[in-house]
Motif scaffolding. Structure first.
Motif, PDB file in Angstrom:
ATOM      1  N   LYS A  36       0.854  -1.189   0.000  1.00 58.06           N
ATOM      2  CA  LYS A  36       0.000   0.000   0.000  1.00 58.06           C
ATOM      3  C   LYS A  36       0.895   1.245   0.000  1.00 58.06           C
ATOM      4  N   SER A  37       0.661   2.143  -0.979  1.00 56.85           N
ATOM      5  CA  SER A  37       1.527   3.312  -1.125  1.00 56.85           C
ATOM      6  C   SER A  37       0.811   4.633  -0.896  1.00 56.85           C
ATOM      7  N   ASP A  38      -0.512   4.645  -0.938  1.00 55.05           N
ATOM      8  CA  ASP A  38      -1.215   5.915  -0.763  1.00 55.05           C
ATOM      9  C   ASP A  38      -2.635   5.663  -0.270  1.00 55.05           C
ATOM     10  N   ALA A  39      -3.340   6.741   0.008  1.00 58.43           N
ATOM     11  CA  ALA A  39      -4.734   6.667   0.441  1.00 58.43           C
ATOM     12  C   ALA A  39      -5.498   7.803  -0.231  1.00 58.43           C
ATOM     13  N   LEU A  40      -6.680   7.494  -0.737  1.00 57.48           N
ATOM     14  CA  LEU A  40      -7.505   8.470  -1.438  1.00 57.48           C
ATOM     15  C   LEU A  40      -8.756   8.756  -0.619  1.00 57.48           C
ATOM     16  N   VAL A  41      -8.992  10.058  -0.338  1.00 55.55           N
ATOM     17  CA  VAL A  41     -10.171  10.491   0.407  1.00 55.55           C
ATOM     18  C   VAL A  41     -11.073  11.262  -0.545  1.00 55.55           C
ATOM     19  N   LEU A  42     -12.261  10.742  -0.816  1.00 55.20           N
ATOM     20  CA  LEU A  42     -13.256  11.415  -1.661  1.00 55.20           C
ATOM     21  C   LEU A  42     -14.247  12.121  -0.741  1.00 55.20           C
ATOM     22  N   ASP A  43     -14.016  13.414  -0.572  1.00 52.38           N
ATOM     23  CA  ASP A  43     -14.772  14.192   0.409  1.00 52.38           C
ATOM     24  C   ASP A  43     -15.987  14.847  -0.255  1.00 52.38           C
ATOM     25  N   HIS A  44     -17.149  14.206  -0.169  1.00 54.41           N
ATOM     26  CA  HIS A  44     -18.386  14.745  -0.732  1.00 54.41           C
ATOM     27  C   HIS A  44     -19.100  15.668   0.254  1.00 54.41           C
ATOM     28  N   ALA A  45     -18.630  15.742   1.473  1.00 56.50           N
ATOM     29  CA  ALA A  45     -19.306  16.520   2.513  1.00 56.50           C
ATOM     30  C   ALA A  45     -18.586  17.832   2.835  1.00 56.50           C
ATOM     31  N   GLY A  46     -17.440  18.065   2.221  1.00 53.72           N
ATOM     32  CA  GLY A  46     -16.694  19.288   2.506  1.00 53.72           C
ATOM     33  C   GLY A  46     -16.050  19.292   3.873  1.00 53.72           C
ATOM     34  N   ALA A  47     -15.770  18.121   4.425  1.00 53.22           N
ATOM     35  CA  ALA A  47     -15.190  18.037   5.760  1.00 53.22           C
ATOM     36  C   ALA A  47     -13.775  18.615   5.814  1.00 53.22           C
ATOM     37  N   VAL A  48     -13.059  18.581   4.677  1.00 46.84           N
ATOM     38  CA  VAL A  48     -11.699  19.088   4.668  1.00 46.84           C
ATOM     39  C   VAL A  48     -11.677  20.594   4.935  1.00 46.84           C
ATOM     40  N   PHE A  49     -12.737  21.307   4.536  1.00 45.51           N
ATOM     41  CA  PHE A  49     -12.784  22.742   4.799  1.00 45.51           C
ATOM     42  C   PHE A  49     -13.071  23.034   6.273  1.00 45.51           C
ATOM     43  N   GLU A  50     -13.651  22.080   6.954  1.00 51.32           N
ATOM     44  CA  GLU A  50     -13.956  22.237   8.377  1.00 51.32           C
ATOM     45  C   GLU A  50     -12.782  21.813   9.244  1.00 51.32           C
ATOM     46  N   HIS A  51     -12.054  20.770   8.840  1.00 46.63           N
ATOM     47  CA  HIS A  51     -11.034  20.176   9.711  1.00 46.63           C
ATOM     48  C   HIS A  51      -9.624  20.195   9.127  1.00 46.63           C
ATOM     49  N   GLY A  52      -9.449  20.625   7.872  1.00 45.41           N
ATOM     50  CA  GLY A  52      -8.120  20.688   7.289  1.00 45.41           C
ATOM     51  C   GLY A  52      -7.734  19.428   6.549  1.00 45.41           C
ATOM     52  N   PHE A  53      -6.484  19.407   6.072  1.00 48.77           N
ATOM     53  CA  PHE A  53      -5.994  18.269   5.315  1.00 48.77           C
ATOM     54  C   PHE A  53      -5.702  17.078   6.225  1.00 48.77           C
ATOM     55  N   VAL A  54      -5.721  15.913   5.595  1.00 49.60           N
ATOM     56  CA  VAL A  54      -5.504  14.664   6.335  1.00 49.60           C
ATOM     57  C   VAL A  54      -4.105  14.622   6.945  1.00 49.60           C
ATOM     58  N   GLU A  55      -3.105  15.114   6.205  1.00 49.99           N
ATOM     59  CA  GLU A  55      -1.720  14.975   6.653  1.00 49.99           C
ATOM     60  C   GLU A  55      -1.300  16.017   7.676  1.00 49.99           C
ATOM     61  N   GLU A  56      -2.154  16.956   8.029  1.00 46.32           N
ATOM     62  CA  GLU A  56      -1.789  17.976   9.002  1.00 46.32           C
ATOM     63  C   GLU A  56      -1.803  17.404  10.421  1.00 46.32           C
ATOM     64  N   PRO A  57      -0.877  17.838  11.271  1.00 42.09           N
ATOM     65  CA  PRO A  57      -0.794  17.288  12.638  1.00 42.09           C
ATOM     66  C   PRO A  57      -2.017  17.651  13.472  1.00 42.09           C
ATOM     67  N   VAL A  58      -2.299  16.816  14.466  1.00 39.96           N
ATOM     68  CA  VAL A  58      -3.456  17.003  15.348  1.00 39.96           C
ATOM     69  C   VAL A  58      -2.976  17.120  16.790  1.00 39.96           C
ATOM     70  N   ARG A  59      -3.582  18.028  17.531  1.00 38.82           N
ATOM     71  CA  ARG A  59      -3.285  18.165  18.951  1.00 38.82           C
ATOM     72  C   ARG A  59      -4.335  17.370  19.730  1.00 38.82           C
ATOM     73  N   TRP A  60      -3.939  16.166  20.173  1.00 39.06           N
ATOM     74  CA  TRP A  60      -4.857  15.282  20.884  1.00 39.06           C
ATOM     75  C   TRP A  60      -4.868  15.621  22.381  1.00 39.06           C
ATOM     76  N   THR A  61      -5.922  15.256  23.059  1.00 38.04           N
ATOM     77  CA  THR A  61      -6.045  15.518  24.490  1.00 38.04           C
ATOM     78  C   THR A  61      -6.915  14.451  25.139  1.00 38.04           C
ATOM     79  N   LEU A  62      -6.636  14.186  26.411  1.00 39.55           N
ATOM     80  CA  LEU A  62      -7.444  13.247  27.188  1.00 39.55           C
ATOM     81  C   LEU A  62      -8.388  13.976  28.131  1.00 39.55           C
ATOM     82  N   ALA A  63      -8.358  15.308  28.114  1.00 40.60           N
ATOM     83  CA  ALA A  63      -9.237  16.085  28.990  1.00 40.60           C
ATOM     84  C   ALA A  63     -10.691  15.931  28.544  1.00 40.60           C
ATOM     85  N   GLN A  64     -11.592  15.763  29.494  1.00 47.26           N
ATOM     86  CA  GLN A  64     -12.995  15.555  29.165  1.00 47.26           C
ATOM     87  C   GLN A  64     -13.664  16.814  28.613  1.00 47.26           C
TER      88      GLN A  64
END
Length: 207
Positions: A36-64
Motif C-alpha cells: 500500500k503506497s497511498d490513500a484516497l479520500v473522496l470528500d463529498h461533505a466538505g469536511a476538509v474545509f472544516e477540519h483541514g488536510f488529512v496529513e496535518e498534525p493534530v493536537r490530541w487531548t485526554l481532557a474531558q
C-alpha cells in the motif's frame, strides 16, 4: 469495528463538526499495509474545509472538557494561515494564494484600479512649478475658428462651438461670426479629451 488495512479509498458522504470523528473516518484508510503506497479520500461533505488536510498534525487531548483540534485549521480560522479553497481549473482543494498542487494552476493578481484625473499639460520650470499660460486674443480667435471648422465638419448643432470655447477659456466668445480654420492636432486632441470625459461622466451617471 470494521478493520481492513489494505483499504486505500474512503468516501465521506456525511458532514461532521467533530474533529475526532473526522479523523476516525479517514483513519480507516491511513493504516499501513504491505504493498500500500497511498490513500484516497473522496470528500463529498466538505469536511476538509472544516477540519483541514488529512496529513496535518493534530493536537490530541485526554481532557474531558476539550476536544482534539488541528492547529493549522485554527490558524486559518484566525486568518493567520492561508485558507482552503478549490482550484477553478480542476476543483482540487488548494491553499488560497498558492498554485494548485494537482494541475499547477496559479492565481493571477487582480489589476489595481488606475485613478484618472482630467487636466491640462503645462510647462514646468526647474523649481517644479507649472508656468501659467495666458491665452492671447490671437490664440482665442484661432481656437474659436478651429472649433467652428469641427462643428461644420461633424454636423454639430449651432452653439456647440460657443459652449466648447467657454469650457476652454471660462467665458463666452466675444464674436460668433468667426471664419472656420482647419484644426491642428492639439485642438482635435482637446476636443477628443472632452468627449472622453463626457462619456465617462455618462457611465458614472453624473453627466
Amino acid at each position: 469495528g470494521w478493520d481492513c488495512r489494505e483499504a486505500s479509498c474512503v468516501i465521506l458522504a456525511r458532514p461532521t463538526r467533530h474533529h475526532g470523528l473526522f479523523r476516525q473516518m479517514i483513519g480507516r484508510v491511513l493504516r499501513p499495509a504491505t504493498g500500500k503506497s497511498d490513500a484516497l479520500v473522496l470528500d463529498h461533505a466538505g469536511a476538509v474545509f472544516e477540519h483541514g488536510f488529512v496529513e496535518e498534525p493534530v493536537r490530541w487531548t485526554l481532557a474531558q472538557d476539550r476536544r482534539a483540534e488541528s492547529p493549522a485549521q485554527i490558524s486559518r480560522a484566525q486568518h493567520r494561515a492561508p485558507a482552503l479553497t478549490t482550484c477553478p481549473e480542476c476543483t482540487a482543494v488548494r491553499f488560497e494564494g498558492r498554485p494548485c498542487p494537482a494541475c499547477g494552476w496559479r492565481p493571477q493578481p487582480k489589476p489595481r484600479p488606475v485613478a484618472v484625473a482630467d487636466g491640462e499639460l503645462g510647462q514646468v520650470d526647474h523649481q517644479r512649478r507649472v508656468k501659467a499660460h495666458t491665452a492671447t486674443i490671437a490664440d482665442k480667435v484661432s481656437f474659436h475658428g478651429q472649433l467652428r471648422w469641427i462643428e461644420r465638419e461633424r454636423g454639430y448643432r449651432p452653439g456647440w462651438t460657443a459652449h466648447k470655447f467657454r469650457e476652454k477659456f471660462g467665458h463666452w466668445p466675444a464674436r460668433t461670426d468667426v471664419e472656420p480654420l482647419p484644426p491642428d492636432a492639439a485642438t482635435r486632441a482637446w476636443v477628443r479629451s472632452r468627449q472622453i470625459a463626457y462619456a465617462k461622466a455618462i457611465a458614472r451617471g453624473s453627466p
